[in-house]
Structure formats: C-alpha cells, structure tokens
Design an enzyme around this catalytic site. Structure first.
Site, mmCIF file in Angstrom:
data_model
loop_
_atom_site.group_PDB
_atom_site.id
_atom_site.type_symbol
_atom_site.label_atom_id
_atom_site.label_comp_id
_atom_site.label_asym_id
_atom_site.label_seq_id
_atom_site.Cartn_x
_atom_site.Cartn_y
_atom_site.Cartn_z
ATOM 1 N N ASP A 177 0.892 -1.156 0.000
ATOM 2 C CA ASP A 177 0.000 0.000 0.000
ATOM 3 C C ASP A 177 0.927 1.202 0.000
ATOM 4 O O ASP A 177 1.570 1.502 1.016
ATOM 5 C CB ASP A 177 -0.901 0.001 1.242
ATOM 6 C CG ASP A 177 -1.867 1.187 1.280
ATOM 7 O OD1 ASP A 177 -1.618 2.176 0.555
ATOM 8 O OD2 ASP A 177 -2.845 1.143 2.045
ATOM 9 N N HIS A 178 1.043 1.883 -1.136
ATOM 10 C CA HIS A 178 2.069 2.920 -1.272
ATOM 11 C C HIS A 178 1.902 4.034 -0.240
ATOM 12 O O HIS A 178 2.871 4.725 0.085
ATOM 13 C CB HIS A 178 2.074 3.501 -2.685
ATOM 14 C CG HIS A 178 0.907 4.387 -3.002
ATOM 15 N ND1 HIS A 178 -0.303 3.890 -3.425
ATOM 16 C CD2 HIS A 178 0.764 5.735 -2.935
ATOM 17 C CE1 HIS A 178 -1.144 4.894 -3.627
ATOM 18 N NE2 HIS A 178 -0.536 6.023 -3.337
ATOM 19 N N HIS A 240 -6.297 2.615 2.316
ATOM 20 C CA HIS A 240 -5.550 3.784 2.761
ATOM 21 C C HIS A 240 -6.085 4.369 4.072
ATOM 22 O O HIS A 240 -5.334 4.592 5.024
ATOM 23 C CB HIS A 240 -5.587 4.879 1.685
ATOM 24 C CG HIS A 240 -5.026 4.475 0.363
ATOM 25 N ND1 HIS A 240 -4.003 3.558 0.240
ATOM 26 C CD2 HIS A 240 -5.330 4.861 -0.894
ATOM 27 C CE1 HIS A 240 -3.709 3.410 -1.039
ATOM 28 N NE2 HIS A 240 -4.497 4.173 -1.743
#
Length: 484
Positions: A177-178, A240
């Site tokens: 998950d960047h 996120h």
C-alpha cells in the site's frame, strides 16, 4: 550502505505502474548504492518486446533522474525481457532458465522477488506456476509483492489469500500500500511515541475527535470502468484510510516488528453498526457537473452508466470499541473531484476548562489541535491558545507550524523506493498483514451491505469542485463538531 543481491521478476512490466513508479524507484536505489553490480530485473508481459526495446523504455521512464548517461546505461543493462503468457506452463520453463542464468551471471545468491503489478485475477495462476515449475529457490529468499486491490470483498480476498498461501507463506507475502511508504505517514508513529506531550494525552480523556481527509481534485478521468466496479469505499476506505486510522489509534508497539499486530488489534476493534445505523454514520456521494459547467459529472464519463449509483465520495463516523478510544469519533472522508487535493490528519483535543480565562474571554477557550499534513503539504501544525496582543486577557489561536520545503520531498525516499528496499531487507513493517486485510474487508462489507439494500436515489449530490454533499457536514454538526 549495503548492496543487495537480488533478482526481481516483474509481471506487468509494460504497464503504467511500472513505467511511472517502479523503474524510477529502482533507479533511485541504484543511484544510492543499494543496487549496483549484483542485481537483475526480468520484465514479463504479453507484448513481444526484446531486451533492447525494454531497456529503452526503462531509460525513458527515468530520464528526469539521470545525472550520468553512462550510469543510466549501466543500470538499464541489468534489465531483461521475456514475452510471457501467464497461463502457459512452457513460458515458466523459459523464465526458470533465464532466472538461473542471471543468478549465476550476477551472483544473486538465489534471492528472488516476484512483483505482480497486474490484475489480481492472475495472482493465483502465477504463484501456482512459480511453485510447480520450481522458480522458488532453496538457497536464498523468495518474496512476493502484490498490489491492491486485494479482492473486492472479504470473500474474494479470502479466496485469493488461500491461493497465494499454496505457494508462499505469510512471511513471504508483501501486500503493498504505497501510502504506508509516504514520509509523513511514517511520521505518525514518531509524533505519537517520541513525544511525551502527545502520547500522555492520546486517549478518550483528552481527545475530542480525530479527522482524516483524503481529498482528490481530479475526477475518475480514464478510470471510469474501474470505478464502476469499485467506488470510493473499496478504492480508498478499505485500505488507505483504515491503515491511517490504525496507525493513529494503535496501542504503543514494543518494537517495529510489533506495529502490524497493534494495527490488527485496532481494526478488529472497529465498532460494527447495525444496517439501519450505517445510513446515519456513513454518507455516500457522487459528483455532478461543476457549478460553472466547465467540469463534467461522474455520469458523463464514457465508461460510466448514465444512471450509475456508484459512490465517488464517502464520509463516515467510526468508533473503536476499546478502553483507550471508547466514545471518541473518528471522522473520515475521501472523494473525487473535490475542491482541493489534500491528505491530512487532525487530532482535536478537548477544550481546556479554564476558570481563569472563562471570566475574561468573549468565547469559549478553543481546542488545541495537532495536524499532520501528508500531501500536498508535508509537515505538522500544533495549534495552542495564547494571549492576544493588547491590554486585555483575550485569547487567540497560535500556530506552531513546521511545513517542509520542496527540498524535503527531494531528499525523502519516494514511497515505492522505500517499500521495495524494505522488501529486499525483509522488513514487513510497512506492508499489510492478511489479518489487517481481513478485518478491513469485514468492516467495509457491512457498509456495502447496508448501501446495497437501499440504493442511492439522490445522485449526483455534490457539484464537481465542492468538498462533498451537505449530508457529510451534517454528520459532524449533529455531534457538535465541524470539518476542519
């Protein structure tokens, strides 16, 4: 600085993610010396490219980062391309032969990273072939990086996980998950646990509410087809936003290796509302044309149904059913085509009960607040009360602010650069554990179930360029709060 010996096999090497993010990330690691002489990259995809064309694509993708053409050429020489059909067993035989050859040529010690930068539909097929055709080595490490979306609900995510676990153990699976690689996301833990002034007050006794906003200025652009199957709830909240919430709310970890377990504990403690209550605690929206008519609405996208009821905006009130946070609302919102682009966390404390200043202040004593700015600004802001200039003892709000300049962003590792290096070192702190994914989906599925039982009929309900529908503001005012 340790040089890493590794072979990276990239499935989806011709895709947009690889060109925009992955090749530049690898080049940054090369320039800093983490990758040098003992690495190789095999790119695979359906297109009939060869090594030379592949290398030209890589060089083009890193053009803005090149200081020395010679170094760039040396970097690109480590890249190899193999046309590949993920369903064809023979192609994995070719891949195995090339991998063994490169392992010997570059002294890679049997260390292998398999990066699946493609649709999750192919994950199970690829990983099963990697095991069956013996591409997993016995003398080095084998690590699997997979991109979101990891399923579209708990059931599909669980089925996908079971497929992966047939070939890889949990401690070999790096779910990326960047957002977890962003500098200011990683600063959440530093703010909390390296400052007694905050950690001592980080609970229901002192905090009034927490607000997490991920606002995007752009619409769905070319992703209308994807969004029709996903929506803001699945695309942003499940991963996120819940990851950020877990970092803000987790109990103090005993070590960095303990961070993921503490996040799991938070996600498993999210209070599950009844289906009727969800309509009051979670608001959905869909943007229409802008008020000036210059921006089209969601339904005007060529890949979107004219009567679509898919949400492009979500706002919600989340509660955590544990001793630290019981009764404290965590407000979240995210959406497309909003009034500005920003990702920010606001932690608002309860106002001070000051007998002294309540006698002279015209208004109630304002609440203190710590804000963590993630994008586009990066930094912190701590709001305190101070005496206003003048003869009286009136109060004013003062901002103790540290917003980093552009040099901060230039010197900070980019998210994918950081996360790929973490994978090479075996550090899983900033990757999501299966139990995090499972708990997140189980929470989000409940919201989706309530919404599916009562389709939206008022869409579109906010104009492009606004910060969401009126109901999202009412959600907070009904509790005595406002969006910051």
């Amino acid at each position: 600085m340790e040089e890493h010996h590794t072979l990276i096999t990239l499935f989806g090497a011709t895709g947009d993610l690889a060109k925009r993010k992955l090749y530049p990330a690898l080049f940054r690691l090369y320039k800093k010396g983490y990758l040098k002489d003992h690495f190789a990259v095999i790119g695979t995809a359906r297109r009939e490219w060869d090594d030379n064309f592949f290398r030209s694509v890589v060089l083009e993708s890193v053009a803005s980062l090149i200081d020395s053409p010679q170094d760039a050429e040396a970097f690109a020489s480590h890249f190899y391309y193999l046309p590949h059909n993920v369903n064809d067993t023979q192609h994995y035989v070719y891949l195995k032969e090339l991998s063994k050859s490169l392992d010997k040529e570059y002294s890679l010690d049997g260390n292998r990273i398999f990066y699946l930068a493609m649709a999750p539909d192919f994950f199970g097929t690829i990983t099963q072939h990697l095991k069956d055709e013996e591409l997993l080595t016995t003398n080095g490490y084998n690590r699997l990086i997979i991109e979101k979306p990891f399923g579209r609900d708990y059931q599909s995510a669980s089925a996908l996980n079971e497929q992966l676990r047939l070939s890889f153990d949990e401690d070999q699976i790096y779910r990326i998950d960047h957002y977890l690689g962003k500098e200011m996301i990683q600063n959440i833990s530093a703010v909390r646990f390296a400052n007694r002034v905050f950690e001592a007050l980080w609970s229901k006794e002192y905090i009034s509410n927490v607000q997490i906003t991920l606002a995007e200025e752009v619409g769905v652009e070319e992703r209308g087809g994807y969004y029709e199957k996903s929506g803001a709830l699945r695309d942003m909240v499940q991963n996120h936003i819940l990851q950020i919430l877990a970092l803000v709310a987790m109990e103090p970890p005993t070590s960095f290796a303990d961070v993921r377990q503490k996040k799991i504990d938070v996600l498993k403690s999210l209070k599950q509302e009844g289906l009727e209550e969800i309509s009051q605690t979670f608001i959905r929206g869909q943007y229409g044309p802008s008020e000036d008519g210059k921006e089209e609405g969601y339904r005007q996208d060529a890949n979107v149904d004219d009567h679509s009821d898919m949400e492009t905006f979500v706002a919600g009130r989340i509660e955590i059913a544990n001793e630290r946070w019981a009764g404290v609302p965590f407000y979240i919102r995210t959406g497309k085509s909003m009034g500005c682009k920003k990702t920010v966390i606001h932690v608002e404390f309860k106002p001070a009960e000051s007998t002294l200043f309540s006698q002279v202040a015209k208004h109630d004593v304002s609440a203190n607040r710590i804000s963590i700015h993630i994008t586009p600004k990066e930094g912190f802001c701590f709001i305190i009360n101070s005496k206003a200039v003048g003869q009286s003892f009136e109060l004013q709000s003062s901002h103790l602010e540290k917003i980093f300049d552009k040099n901060f962003a230039l010197s900070s590792p980019e998210a994918y650069e950081r996360l790929i290096l973490d994978c090479m070192t075996g550090d899983m702190t900033n990757f999501t554990h299966w139990e995090e994914v499972a708990a997140s989906w189980q929470y989000v599925d409940r919201i989706r179930q309530a919404w599916d039982a009562k389709p939206a009929c008022e869409f579109p309900n906010y104009a492009s360029g606004q910060m969401g529908p009126q109901a999202s503001y009412d959600l907070l005012t009904s509790q005595g709060h406002t969006w910051i």
